[in-house]
Design a protein around this motif. Sequence first.
Motif, PDB file in Angstrom:
ATOM      1  N   ASP A 164     -34.716 -10.631  27.145  1.00  0.00           N
ATOM      2  CA  ASP A 164     -35.997 -11.320  27.302  1.00  0.00           C
ATOM      3  C   ASP A 164     -36.383 -12.088  26.034  1.00  0.00           C
ATOM      4  OD1 ASP A 164     -36.285 -10.444  29.901  1.00  0.00           O
ATOM      5  OD2 ASP A 164     -37.643  -8.802  29.402  1.00  0.00           O
ATOM      6  N   TRP A 165     -35.765 -11.768  24.899  1.00  0.00           N
ATOM      7  CA  TRP A 165     -36.055 -12.459  23.640  1.00  0.00           C
ATOM      8  C   TRP A 165     -35.329 -13.791  23.524  1.00  0.00           C
ATOM      9  CZ3 TRP A 165     -35.483  -7.809  19.729  1.00  0.00           C
ATOM     10  CH2 TRP A 165     -36.517  -6.895  19.966  1.00  0.00           C
ATOM     11  N   ILE A 166     -34.407 -14.090  24.422  1.00  0.00           N
ATOM     12  CA  ILE A 166     -33.718 -15.388  24.401  1.00  0.00           C
ATOM     13  C   ILE A 166     -34.702 -16.467  24.846  1.00  0.00           C
ATOM     14  CG2 ILE A 166     -31.818 -16.758  25.350  1.00  0.00           C
ATOM     15  CD1 ILE A 166     -30.343 -14.116  25.915  1.00  0.00           C
ATOM     16  N   ASN A 167     -34.828 -17.533  24.060  1.00  0.00           N
ATOM     17  CA  ASN A 167     -35.799 -18.567  24.444  1.00  0.00           C
ATOM     18  C   ASN A 167     -35.277 -19.419  25.609  1.00  0.00           C
ATOM     19  OD1 ASN A 167     -34.415 -20.920  23.411  1.00  0.00           O
ATOM     20  ND2 ASN A 167     -35.191 -20.470  21.361  1.00  0.00           N
ATOM     21  N   ASP A 168     -36.203 -20.086  26.283  1.00  0.00           N
ATOM     22  CA  ASP A 168     -35.873 -20.837  27.500  1.00  0.00           C
ATOM     23  C   ASP A 168     -34.864 -21.956  27.246  1.00  0.00           C
ATOM     24  OD1 ASP A 168     -37.511 -19.222  29.026  1.00  0.00           O
ATOM     25  OD2 ASP A 168     -39.226 -20.586  28.909  1.00  0.00           O
ATOM     26  N   GLU A 180     -14.694 -21.636  40.586  1.00  0.00           N
ATOM     27  CA  GLU A 180     -14.554 -21.583  39.131  1.00  0.00           C
ATOM     28  C   GLU A 180     -14.894 -20.187  38.599  1.00  0.00           C
ATOM     29  OE1 GLU A 180     -13.621 -23.840  36.775  1.00  0.00           O
ATOM     30  OE2 GLU A 180     -13.037 -25.202  38.390  1.00  0.00           O
ATOM     31  N   PRO A 181     -14.102 -19.676  37.653  1.00  0.00           N
ATOM     32  CA  PRO A 181     -14.479 -18.432  36.974  1.00  0.00           C
ATOM     33  C   PRO A 181     -15.525 -18.743  35.907  1.00  0.00           C
ATOM     34  CG  PRO A 181     -12.406 -19.236  36.116  1.00  0.00           C
ATOM     35  CD  PRO A 181     -12.804 -20.173  37.228  1.00  0.00           C
ATOM     36  N   PHE A 182     -16.366 -17.769  35.603  1.00  0.00           N
ATOM     37  CA  PHE A 182     -17.356 -17.965  34.545  1.00  0.00           C
ATOM     38  C   PHE A 182     -17.811 -16.621  34.000  1.00  0.00           C
ATOM     39  CE2 PHE A 182     -19.834 -17.674  38.423  1.00  0.00           C
ATOM     40  CZ  PHE A 182     -20.953 -16.926  38.081  1.00  0.00           C
ATOM     41  N   GLU A 183     -18.426 -16.679  32.820  1.00  0.00           N
ATOM     42  CA  GLU A 183     -19.003 -15.505  32.193  1.00  0.00           C
ATOM     43  C   GLU A 183     -20.473 -15.455  32.558  1.00  0.00           C
ATOM     44  OE1 GLU A 183     -18.355 -15.764  27.970  1.00  0.00           O
ATOM     45  OE2 GLU A 183     -16.246 -16.264  28.245  1.00  0.00           O
ATOM     46  N   GLY A 184     -20.999 -14.262  32.680  1.00  0.00           N
ATOM     47  CA  GLY A 184     -22.421 -14.080  32.935  1.00  0.00           C
ATOM     48  C   GLY A 184     -22.979 -13.105  31.928  1.00  0.00           C
ATOM     49  N   PHE A 185     -24.103 -13.468  31.317  1.00  0.00           N
ATOM     50  CA  PHE A 185     -24.749 -12.636  30.317  1.00  0.00           C
ATOM     51  C   PHE A 185     -25.407 -11.450  31.016  1.00  0.00           C
ATOM     52  CE2 PHE A 185     -25.400 -13.782  25.883  1.00  0.00           C
ATOM     53  CZ  PHE A 185     -26.045 -12.647  25.417  1.00  0.00           C
ATOM     54  N   LYS A 186     -25.194 -10.248  30.506  1.00  0.00           N
ATOM     55  CA  LYS A 186     -25.825  -9.054  31.067  1.00  0.00           C
ATOM     56  C   LYS A 186     -27.306  -9.042  30.681  1.00  0.00           C
ATOM     57  CE  LYS A 186     -21.704  -6.190  30.647  1.00  0.00           C
ATOM     58  NZ  LYS A 186     -21.101  -5.057  29.928  1.00  0.00           N
ATOM     59  N   SER A 187     -28.152  -8.614  31.579  1.00  0.00           N
ATOM     60  CA  SER A 187     -29.570  -8.431  31.272  1.00  0.00           C
ATOM     61  C   SER A 187     -29.762  -7.038  30.680  1.00  0.00           C
ATOM     62  CB  SER A 187     -30.419  -8.572  32.532  1.00  0.00           C
ATOM     63  OG  SER A 187     -30.304  -9.869  33.057  1.00  0.00           O
ATOM     64  N   VAL A 188     -30.316  -7.000  29.493  1.00  0.00           N
ATOM     65  CA  VAL A 188     -30.612  -5.712  28.859  1.00  0.00           C
ATOM     66  C   VAL A 188     -32.024  -5.725  28.306  1.00  0.00           C
ATOM     67  CG1 VAL A 188     -28.249  -5.060  28.287  1.00  0.00           C
ATOM     68  CG2 VAL A 188     -29.565  -6.373  26.661  1.00  0.00           C
TER      69      VAL A 188
END
Length: 170
Positions: free
Chosen positions: A96-100, A162-170
């Motif tokens: 949640d600290w990642i800015n938009d 397409e393969p891709f990475e997804g950031f985990k929500s923590v």
Amino acid sequence: MEDSTPSTVNLQPSTIWDALASVPDPEIPVVSITDMGMVRDVTVGDAGRVTVTFTPTFSGCPALHVIRESIEQAVRDLGVTDVEVRSTLTPPWTTDWINDDARERLRQYGIAPPAPTGEGQLIQLDAEPTRCPRCGSLNVRMTASFGPTLCKRMYVCDTCREPFEGFKSV
């Protein structure tokens, strides 16, 4: 002979924040450590000592030493000789600290940004659906719980293939 080194006594925390905004996340170079919300505090003491406190995204992050050294170098580049870099795990970092703006740059880079974790105390049993960063489809499937770093998972989009990475929500 005049000393061209800026006076650290008059250095403002905002100047240091600006310098730290140019320090890239070592694992995701399209975002900075401030974009990611890792820098928690910057103080300038009376004697010119600068202290930067940061929270790593994961306590076992393999890039921890690189982040620490990059913070120290960015502050030293301002002419500061007395720098202390502290890390803290309290409160723990959250996506949640990642800015938009950084979330959008992650998407453009090909990494699905994390869904908001929310402010509630309850654990969400149904995860927010992951959207393909390339075509926007929700028709994706996870292929690995861990990606190239601990903070990401691997997915494949069944729409654009397409393969891709997804950031985990923590």
